[in-house]
Design a protein around this motif. Sequence first.
Motif, PDB file in Angstrom:
ATOM      1  N   ASN A   1      20.927 -12.398   6.537  1.00  7.11           N
ATOM      2  CA  ASN A   1      20.701 -12.093   5.131  1.00  7.11           C
ATOM      3  C   ASN A   1      19.216 -11.990   4.794  1.00  7.11           C
ATOM      4  OD1 ASN A   1      23.534 -12.304   3.716  1.00  7.11           O
ATOM      5  ND2 ASN A   1      23.440 -14.008   5.145  1.00  7.11           N
ATOM      6  N   GLY A   2      18.382 -12.748   5.507  1.00  7.43           N
ATOM      7  CA  GLY A   2      16.944 -12.613   5.295  1.00  7.43           C
ATOM      8  C   GLY A   2      16.438 -11.238   5.666  1.00  7.43           C
ATOM      9  N   SER A   3      16.991 -10.651   6.725  1.00  2.43           N
ATOM     10  CA  SER A   3      16.592  -9.294   7.114  1.00  2.43           C
ATOM     11  C   SER A   3      17.029  -8.274   6.061  1.00  2.43           C
ATOM     12  CB  SER A   3      17.213  -8.944   8.467  1.00  2.43           C
ATOM     13  OG  SER A   3      16.765  -9.833   9.470  1.00  2.43           O
ATOM     14  N   VAL A   4      18.235  -8.456   5.533  1.00  7.63           N
ATOM     15  CA  VAL A   4      18.699  -7.545   4.480  1.00  7.63           C
ATOM     16  C   VAL A   4      17.846  -7.706   3.227  1.00  7.63           C
ATOM     17  CG1 VAL A   4      20.653  -6.921   3.013  1.00  7.63           C
ATOM     18  CG2 VAL A   4      21.035  -7.551   5.404  1.00  7.63           C
ATOM     19  N   LEU A   5      17.516  -8.939   2.869  1.00  8.73           N
ATOM     20  CA  LEU A   5      16.680  -9.173   1.695  1.00  8.73           C
ATOM     21  C   LEU A   5      15.269  -8.622   1.897  1.00  8.73           C
ATOM     22  CD1 LEU A   5      17.759 -12.807   0.747  1.00  8.73           C
ATOM     23  CD2 LEU A   5      18.181 -10.720  -0.566  1.00  8.73           C
ATOM     24  N   ALA A   6      14.766  -8.686   3.119  1.00  6.78           N
ATOM     25  CA  ALA A   6      13.447  -8.109   3.392  1.00  6.78           C
ATOM     26  C   ALA A   6      13.438  -6.611   3.099  1.00  6.78           C
ATOM     27  CB  ALA A   6      13.051  -8.370   4.846  1.00  6.78           C
ATOM     28  N   GLU A   7      14.512  -5.937   3.472  1.00  4.44           N
ATOM     29  CA  GLU A   7      14.601  -4.507   3.192  1.00  4.44           C
ATOM     30  C   GLU A   7      14.765  -4.252   1.694  1.00  4.44           C
ATOM     31  OE1 GLU A   7      14.514  -0.490   4.227  1.00  4.44           O
ATOM     32  OE2 GLU A   7      13.950  -2.335   5.280  1.00  4.44           O
ATOM     33  N   ILE A   8      15.493  -5.120   1.005  1.00  2.00           N
ATOM     34  CA  ILE A   8      15.640  -4.984  -0.447  1.00  2.00           C
ATOM     35  C   ILE A   8      14.286  -5.160  -1.132  1.00  2.00           C
ATOM     36  CG2 ILE A   8      16.644  -6.055  -2.502  1.00  2.00           C
ATOM     37  CD1 ILE A   8      19.119  -6.688  -0.840  1.00  2.00           C
ATOM     38  N   PHE A   9      13.534  -6.183  -0.717  1.00  2.00           N
ATOM     39  CA  PHE A   9      12.219  -6.412  -1.304  1.00  2.00           C
ATOM     40  C   PHE A   9      11.289  -5.225  -1.043  1.00  2.00           C
ATOM     41  CE2 PHE A   9      12.854 -11.257  -0.727  1.00  2.00           C
ATOM     42  CZ  PHE A   9      13.646 -11.283  -1.859  1.00  2.00           C
ATOM     43  N   ARG A  10      11.292  -4.746   0.195  1.00  2.00           N
ATOM     44  CA  ARG A  10      10.405  -3.631   0.533  1.00  2.00           C
ATOM     45  C   ARG A  10      10.765  -2.388  -0.260  1.00  2.00           C
ATOM     46  NH1 ARG A  10      10.426   0.911   2.701  1.00  2.00           N
ATOM     47  NH2 ARG A  10      12.664   0.742   3.070  1.00  2.00           N
ATOM     48  N   ALA A  11      12.056  -2.096  -0.353  1.00  2.00           N
ATOM     49  CA  ALA A  11      12.483  -0.914  -1.092  1.00  2.00           C
ATOM     50  C   ALA A  11      12.174  -1.047  -2.579  1.00  2.00           C
ATOM     51  CB  ALA A  11      13.981  -0.679  -0.881  1.00  2.00           C
ATOM     52  N   GLY A  12      12.350  -2.255  -3.121  1.00  2.00           N
ATOM     53  CA  GLY A  12      12.051  -2.450  -4.536  1.00  2.00           C
ATOM     54  C   GLY A  12      10.583  -2.263  -4.851  1.00  2.00           C
ATOM     55  N   ILE A  13       9.723  -2.790  -3.988  1.00  2.00           N
ATOM     56  CA  ILE A  13       8.280  -2.618  -4.204  1.00  2.00           C
ATOM     57  C   ILE A  13       7.877  -1.157  -4.040  1.00  2.00           C
ATOM     58  CG2 ILE A  13       6.014  -3.215  -3.261  1.00  2.00           C
ATOM     59  CD1 ILE A  13       7.149  -5.971  -2.582  1.00  2.00           C
ATOM     60  N   SER A  14       8.460  -0.481  -3.057  1.00  3.88           N
ATOM     61  CA  SER A  14       8.124   0.933  -2.834  1.00  3.88           C
ATOM     62  C   SER A  14       8.629   1.818  -3.966  1.00  3.88           C
ATOM     63  CB  SER A  14       8.719   1.406  -1.508  1.00  3.88           C
ATOM     64  OG  SER A  14       8.210   0.656  -0.427  1.00  3.88           O
ATOM     65  N   ALA A  15       9.651   1.353  -4.701  1.00  2.00           N
ATOM     66  CA  ALA A  15      10.214   2.166  -5.769  1.00  2.00           C
ATOM     67  C   ALA A  15       9.359   2.172  -7.030  1.00  2.00           C
ATOM     68  CB  ALA A  15      11.624   1.674  -6.117  1.00  2.00           C
ATOM     69  N   VAL A  16       8.407   1.246  -7.141  1.00  2.00           N
ATOM     70  CA  VAL A  16       7.524   1.238  -8.308  1.00  2.00           C
ATOM     71  C   VAL A  16       6.650   2.494  -8.261  1.00  2.00           C
ATOM     72  CG1 VAL A  16       5.683  -0.029  -9.490  1.00  2.00           C
ATOM     73  CG2 VAL A  16       7.542  -1.266  -8.372  1.00  2.00           C
ATOM     74  N   PRO A  17       6.482   3.205  -9.375  1.00  2.00           N
ATOM     75  CA  PRO A  17       5.687   4.449  -9.367  1.00  2.00           C
ATOM     76  C   PRO A  17       4.295   4.250  -8.781  1.00  2.00           C
ATOM     77  CG  PRO A  17       6.849   4.210 -11.449  1.00  2.00           C
ATOM     78  CD  PRO A  17       7.077   2.943 -10.685  1.00  2.00           C
ATOM     79  N   LYS A  18       3.844   5.252  -8.035  1.00  2.00           N
ATOM     80  CA  LYS A  18       2.541   5.154  -7.371  1.00  2.00           C
ATOM     81  C   LYS A  18       1.397   4.998  -8.355  1.00  2.00           C
ATOM     82  CE  LYS A  18       3.784   7.771  -3.211  1.00  2.00           C
ATOM     83  NZ  LYS A  18       3.463   8.933  -2.366  1.00  2.00           N
ATOM     84  N   GLY A  19       1.581   5.507  -9.545  1.00  2.00           N
ATOM     85  CA  GLY A  19       0.512   5.392 -10.533  1.00  2.00           C
ATOM     86  C   GLY A  19       0.160   3.959 -10.866  1.00  2.00           C
ATOM     87  N   GLN A  20       1.130   3.049 -10.745  1.00  2.00           N
ATOM     88  CA  GLN A  20       0.865   1.643 -11.036  1.00  2.00           C
ATOM     89  C   GLN A  20      -0.142   1.058 -10.045  1.00  2.00           C
ATOM     90  OE1 GLN A  20       2.214  -0.145 -13.579  1.00  2.00           O
ATOM     91  NE2 GLN A  20       3.335   1.626 -14.364  1.00  2.00           N
ATOM     92  N   ARG A  21       0.106   1.300  -8.763  1.00  2.00           N
ATOM     93  CA  ARG A  21      -0.818   0.740  -7.771  1.00  2.00           C
ATOM     94  C   ARG A  21      -2.154   1.467  -7.772  1.00  2.00           C
ATOM     95  NH1 ARG A  21       3.368   2.677  -3.411  1.00  2.00           N
ATOM     96  NH2 ARG A  21       4.440   1.051  -4.527  1.00  2.00           N
ATOM     97  N   GLU A  22      -2.144   2.778  -8.030  1.00  2.00           N
ATOM     98  CA  GLU A  22      -3.400   3.516  -8.087  1.00  2.00           C
ATOM     99  C   GLU A  22      -4.281   3.014  -9.221  1.00  2.00           C
ATOM    100  OE1 GLU A  22      -2.180   7.534  -8.393  1.00  2.00           O
ATOM    101  OE2 GLU A  22      -1.612   7.722  -6.274  1.00  2.00           O
ATOM    102  N   ALA A  23      -3.663   2.740 -10.373  1.00  2.00           N
ATOM    103  CA  ALA A  23      -4.429   2.197 -11.494  1.00  2.00           C
ATOM    104  C   ALA A  23      -4.964   0.809 -11.165  1.00  2.00           C
ATOM    105  CB  ALA A  23      -3.548   2.146 -12.742  1.00  2.00           C
ATOM    106  N   ALA A  24      -4.157   0.002 -10.457  1.00  2.00           N
ATOM    107  CA  ALA A  24      -4.600  -1.338 -10.090  1.00  2.00           C
ATOM    108  C   ALA A  24      -5.761  -1.285  -9.101  1.00  2.00           C
ATOM    109  CB  ALA A  24      -3.435  -2.120  -9.499  1.00  2.00           C
ATOM    110  N   TYR A  25      -5.670  -0.380  -8.119  1.00  2.00           N
ATOM    111  CA  TYR A  25      -6.780  -0.231  -7.175  1.00  2.00           C
ATOM    112  C   TYR A  25      -8.037   0.264  -7.892  1.00  2.00           C
ATOM    113  CZ  TYR A  25      -3.603  -0.863  -3.216  1.00  2.00           C
ATOM    114  OH  TYR A  25      -2.717  -1.382  -2.310  1.00  2.00           O
TER     115      TYR A  25
END
Length: 287
Positions: free
Chosen positions: A146-170
């Motif tokens: 389940n930790g491996s499945v949750l790792a993929e859920i976390f990664r996919a959730g973070i990747s789903a945030v629009p790129k503009g959010q991280r670009e503005a933060a950088y």
Amino acid sequence: MSAVLYDVPGPRARLRNRILNVVVIVAVVAVVIWLVLRLNDNGQFAARRWAQFEYKAIQKELLTGLLNTLRAAGAATVLALIFGAVFAAARISDHKWVRVPATLVVELFRAIPLLILMFFFYYGSLQYHLGLTPFHAVVFGLTLYNGSVLAEIFRAGISAVPKGQREAAYAMGLRKNQVVRLILLPQAVRAMLPAIVSQLVVLLKDTALGFIITYNELLYVAKQMGGRLEFGFPYIPTYMVVAVIYIGLCSLLSLLARYLEARTRRNRKIAPGTTVTAAPLDDGGAA
């Protein structure tokens, strides 16, 4: 008129949908009634088969199995969330020597059936005298899978945030760990919450596999209770009781998920008339 994903049904389509809904409901009710009648004809609702649940000793056995189930599920939940968070962070790392091994580990344990992991820890411990109990085998197996499945859920959730959010933060000068922790993760959690809770429900139900390696959880207790001759081998009544307990536990998790989701939505709202101002950065006088 059309919605985002489908055309809004017209009068005929709505009437057809109502008729189909009624037909399906009637069919389901008929199947349930037929099943209940068949069980009744076979004597599954006889008082003798249900009499054992009146004894306090039997109730204590069920309570012990329930507590062992919750103990294994609770420990595995904490460890799986930590495992998932660590390997999700490693999978989005900029360093290839961190990202590639983390990806291999996640994909490996996602591909191995959970029962094999439990067998590996339980029988491996018996063969090499590692001292692992059935509880440890269940928890470690649940954690890795389940930790491996949750790792993929976390990664996919973070990747789903629009790129503009991280670009503005950088652009504001934040480092990557600050971008993930302060900008991406709070937004991703709201999107990931239903998937996380669904996986935790799966984790809770998968504790039932522990009965194969003699872990004294709820299903193992039910199997022992169902094999008693003095009550006419009440397997089906016992499994009905256990099924109701599992349904109650999963329903509580679903209610908790709805509460957390509603609370996060309330926290996102800003009261009318509230003015939001940005605080100046304290960076040695440089903005």
